[in-house]
Motif scaffolding. Structure first.
Motif, short mmCIF file in Angstrom:
data_model
loop_
_atom_site.label_atom_id
_atom_site.label_comp_id
_atom_site.label_asym_id
_atom_site.label_seq_id
_atom_site.Cartn_x
_atom_site.Cartn_y
_atom_site.Cartn_z
N GLU A 89 0.83 -1.21 0.00
CA GLU A 89 0.00 0.00 0.00
C GLU A 89 0.86 1.26 0.00
O GLU A 89 0.58 2.22 -0.70
CB GLU A 89 -0.95 0.02 1.21
CG GLU A 89 -2.14 -0.87 1.06
CD GLU A 89 -3.06 -0.48 -0.08
OE1 GLU A 89 -3.36 0.72 -0.24
OE2 GLU A 89 -3.46 -1.38 -0.84
N ALA A 90 1.92 1.25 0.80
CA ALA A 90 2.82 2.40 0.87
C ALA A 90 3.50 2.62 -0.47
O ALA A 90 3.69 3.77 -0.90
CB ALA A 90 3.86 2.20 1.96
N LYS A 91 3.84 1.54 -1.15
CA LYS A 91 4.49 1.64 -2.46
C LYS A 91 3.52 2.23 -3.49
O LYS A 91 3.92 2.99 -4.36
CB LYS A 91 4.94 0.25 -2.90
CG LYS A 91 6.16 0.24 -3.76
CD LYS A 91 6.63 -1.18 -3.98
CE LYS A 91 8.07 -1.17 -4.42
NZ LYS A 91 8.59 -2.48 -4.67
N LYS A 92 2.24 1.87 -3.40
CA LYS A 92 1.24 2.40 -4.33
C LYS A 92 1.09 3.90 -4.21
O LYS A 92 0.86 4.60 -5.19
CB LYS A 92 -0.13 1.76 -4.05
CG LYS A 92 -0.36 0.46 -4.72
CD LYS A 92 -1.79 0.02 -4.46
CE LYS A 92 -2.04 -1.40 -4.87
NZ LYS A 92 -3.39 -1.84 -4.55
N LYS A 93 1.20 4.40 -2.97
CA LYS A 93 0.96 5.82 -2.72
C LYS A 93 2.15 6.70 -3.09
O LYS A 93 2.02 7.91 -3.12
CB LYS A 93 0.60 6.03 -1.25
CG LYS A 93 -0.75 5.44 -0.90
CD LYS A 93 -1.07 5.59 0.55
CE LYS A 93 -2.39 4.88 0.88
NZ LYS A 93 -2.66 4.89 2.29
N GLN A 94 3.31 6.09 -3.37
CA GLN A 94 4.48 6.86 -3.74
C GLN A 94 4.29 7.45 -5.13
O GLN A 94 3.81 6.78 -6.04
CB GLN A 94 5.74 6.00 -3.77
CG GLN A 94 6.30 5.70 -2.41
CD GLN A 94 7.57 4.87 -2.50
OE1 GLN A 94 7.87 4.29 -3.54
NE2 GLN A 94 8.29 4.81 -1.41
N LYS A 95 4.66 8.71 -5.30
CA LYS A 95 4.58 9.37 -6.59
C LYS A 95 5.97 9.42 -7.19
O LYS A 95 6.90 9.96 -6.58
CB LYS A 95 4.01 10.79 -6.42
CG LYS A 95 3.96 11.60 -7.71
CD LYS A 95 2.93 11.07 -8.67
CE LYS A 95 2.82 11.97 -9.87
NZ LYS A 95 2.78 11.26 -11.11
N VAL A 96 6.14 8.85 -8.37
CA VAL A 96 7.43 8.85 -9.04
C VAL A 96 7.45 10.01 -10.03
O VAL A 96 6.60 10.10 -10.92
CB VAL A 96 7.66 7.51 -9.78
CG1 VAL A 96 8.97 7.52 -10.52
CG2 VAL A 96 7.61 6.36 -8.81
#
Length: 185
Positions: A89-96
């Motif tokens: 979930e934390a990885k999904k919320k990261q903006k690249v």
């Protein structure tokens, strides 16, 4: 040699830390936390293991550096699953942020300027940063002011949606600036 360094790197920077459970725990006494969150106090390791086994759960060492170490009775498989779910979930919320580059020359024509400006606007609205590079060829580098004028023209044309992250800077035969989307208010 290279494989040895790679192996050591992976050991030092392992993302997932495995916690010792059940018979892997080597302390004589442990401070026990029950599966419902209540503290049971300091008890011998064997007694803590028996309590965990009687509930069909695992005894997990959660704080090994305290004296005595802290152990908790829990379903370790479920705990690991929940941790993996949280990480995902934390990885999904990261903006690249991606940096898109536009290359121009110091003597760019009006139509080309409009076209590049339109592309930069599209990149910025998509949430990317834009690096605009003026490439000097031959003796054009002697007139670096012309490149700075072109970059300032881009900055002015895009000032409604972009902020200047890096002002125009000359590096070798290139002059560049980086623009980022304005923060939403």
């Amino acid at each position: 040699m290279h494989d040895q360094v790679k192996k050591e790197f992976m050991e030092v920077f392992s993302i997932k830390q495995e916690l010792p459970i059940n018979r892997q725990i080597r302390a004589k006494e442990v401070q026990l936390i029950e599966d419902n969150g209540q503290k049971a106090g300091v008890i011998p390791l064997e007694e803590a293991l028996q309590k965990a086994e009687s509930k069909n759960l695992d005894l997990v060492l959660v704080a090994p550096n305290t004296n005595p170490p802290v152990c908790k009775i829990m379903n370790y498989g479920k705990y690991k699953f929940e941790q993996a779910k949280k990480e995902k979930e934390a990885k999904k919320k990261q903006k690249v942020f991606e940096v898109k580059e536009l290359r121009v020359t110091p003597n760019i024509e009006e139509h080309d300027f409009g076209f590049k400006c339109k592309n930069a606007r599209k990149f910025l609205t998509d949430g990317n940063k834009v690096k605009i590079t003026v490439r000097f060829r031959g003796r054009e580098v002697n007139n670096a002011k012309a490149g700075e004028i072109v970059l300032n023209k881009f900055i002015e044309a895009l000032e409604d949606i972009a902020t200047v992250e890096k002002p125009p800077k000359l590096e070798g035969r290139n002059m560049f600036t980086i623009l980022a989307k304005k923060a939403d208010k």
